[in-house]
Design a protein around this motif. Structure first.
Motif, short mmCIF file in Angstrom:
data_model
loop_
_atom_site.label_atom_id
_atom_site.label_comp_id
_atom_site.label_asym_id
_atom_site.label_seq_id
_atom_site.Cartn_x
_atom_site.Cartn_y
_atom_site.Cartn_z
N ALA A 1 -86.37 18.25 125.35
CA ALA A 1 -87.37 18.20 125.02
C ALA A 1 -87.97 16.91 126.43
O ALA A 1 -87.62 16.35 126.48
N THR A 2 -89.51 17.16 127.14
CA THR A 2 -89.64 16.26 127.75
C THR A 2 -89.75 14.71 127.65
O THR A 2 -90.59 15.23 126.24
N ASN A 3 -89.85 13.97 127.39
CA ASN A 3 -90.39 12.59 127.11
C ASN A 3 -92.18 12.46 126.52
O ASN A 3 -93.06 13.80 127.18
N GLY A 4 -91.96 12.29 125.68
CA GLY A 4 -93.19 12.57 124.59
C GLY A 4 -92.90 13.79 123.96
O GLY A 4 -94.34 13.94 123.21
N GLN A 5 -93.04 14.32 123.94
CA GLN A 5 -92.77 15.59 123.56
C GLN A 5 -91.30 16.33 122.55
O GLN A 5 -90.62 15.26 122.27
N THR A 6 -91.28 17.25 121.72
CA THR A 6 -90.67 17.67 120.28
C THR A 6 -90.28 18.77 120.79
O THR A 6 -91.15 20.25 121.43
N LYS A 7 -89.60 19.63 120.34
CA LYS A 7 -89.13 21.19 120.91
C LYS A 7 -87.97 21.65 119.02
O LYS A 7 -87.31 20.43 118.29
N ALA B 1 -84.31 4.50 116.22
CA ALA B 1 -85.85 4.23 115.61
C ALA B 1 -86.11 2.89 116.22
O ALA B 1 -88.51 3.35 116.37
N ASN B 2 -85.93 2.40 116.35
CA ASN B 2 -87.07 1.08 116.53
C ASN B 2 -87.12 0.69 118.06
O ASN B 2 -88.27 0.94 117.48
N SER B 3 -86.84 2.04 119.02
CA SER B 3 -87.17 1.84 120.67
C SER B 3 -88.33 2.91 120.07
O SER B 3 -89.18 2.96 121.15
N ILE B 4 -88.03 3.69 119.30
CA ILE B 4 -89.21 4.89 118.90
C ILE B 4 -90.61 4.04 118.43
O ILE B 4 -91.76 4.09 118.78
N LEU B 5 -90.79 2.54 117.51
CA LEU B 5 -91.39 2.38 117.08
C LEU B 5 -91.84 1.36 118.12
O LEU B 5 -93.38 1.20 117.70
N ALA B 6 -91.01 0.62 118.97
CA ALA B 6 -91.67 0.11 120.37
C ALA B 6 -92.07 0.58 121.12
O ALA B 6 -93.79 -0.09 121.10
N GLY B 7 -92.37 1.67 121.29
CA GLY B 7 -93.53 2.63 121.82
C GLY B 7 -94.93 2.44 121.16
O GLY B 7 -95.74 2.49 121.91
#
Length: 228
Positions: free
Chosen positions: A151-157, A215-221
């Protein structure tokens, strides 16, 4: 469950001919023959690309270590046709794995076992229930990797995977997902008895921040990780 033929699918018919005859499924909803007319057809094997040989009553097939995410391609065989029709039966089992909300960057599903699930297998077609079996102990044959478009950035699939599983009792079997840097185990089983001709389903696995190594980098966003 039902299987549908897709364009590009093919099976081979082995008979008294020197070489097998290949039948390809076309967009016209029919099989086209590629090769000589089969003389006294004895066995048909699917998928054609996986068949190495049929010698006597023993078929040798290869299960890919990198199957295509878009195809099921569970190995099957049929004995001589009745009124021109082949009745296919399975030579292995299958694992259907449904994975939803795959984060951006993750592009491969990995299945690992304590026994071979890829490489070269044989089955004696005169057995009551022929099943592919391997005597290999090579570690590389105990792993299957299915690549898919991330998936592209900011998206899921979402993806659905079908993995051929030779009938066996697996001491361990696990499924993981990878983005090339991080690998996260999603499901695992112990002492799993797998029977020829059966499809094994998993409940839908949903990936979220809690199941991703980063997970930490996702939360950092979203500003939830303290900066220390």
């Amino acid at each position: 469950f039902s299987l549908n033929w897709n364009t590009g699918d093919a099976f081979k018919v082995f008979s008294n001919n020197t070489s097998p005859t290949t039948y390809n499924w076309s967009s016209g909803d029919a099989f086209t023959q590629n090769g000589n007319d089969p003389v006294n057809p004895k066995y048909a094997i699917y998928p054609a690309a996986n068949v190495t040989s049929v010698t006597g009553d023993k078929v040798t097939m290869t299960l890919s270590a990198t199957p295509n995410v878009a195809n099921i391609n569970l190995p099957m065989w049929a004995s001589s046709p009745t009124n021109g029709n082949y009745a296919f039966k399975h030579l292995a089992a299958g694992l259907k794995f449904t994975l939803n909300e795959i984060p951006a960057g993750y592009n491969s599903l990995i299945v690992e076992a304590d026994k071979p699930i890829s490489g070269t297998f044989t089955a004696t077609l005169t057995d009551n229930n022929p099943a592919l079996a391997s005597t290999s102990t090579t570690e590389a044959n105990k792993k299957v990797t299915v690549s898919f478009t991330a998936a592209t950035n900011g998206q899921t699939k979402n993806e659905v995977f079908y993995i051929p599983l030779p009938s066996n009792t697996y001491g361990t079997l696990k499924v993981s997902v990878s983005n090339g840097q991080n690998t996260k185990e999603l499901r695992s089983w112990t002492n799993l008895a797998v029977d020829r001709g059966k499809m094994y389903y998993t409940t839908t696995v949903v990936m979220d921040a809690a199941t991703v190594d980063a997970a930490n980098s996702i939360l950092a966003g979203i500003g939830e990780v303290p900066t220390t």
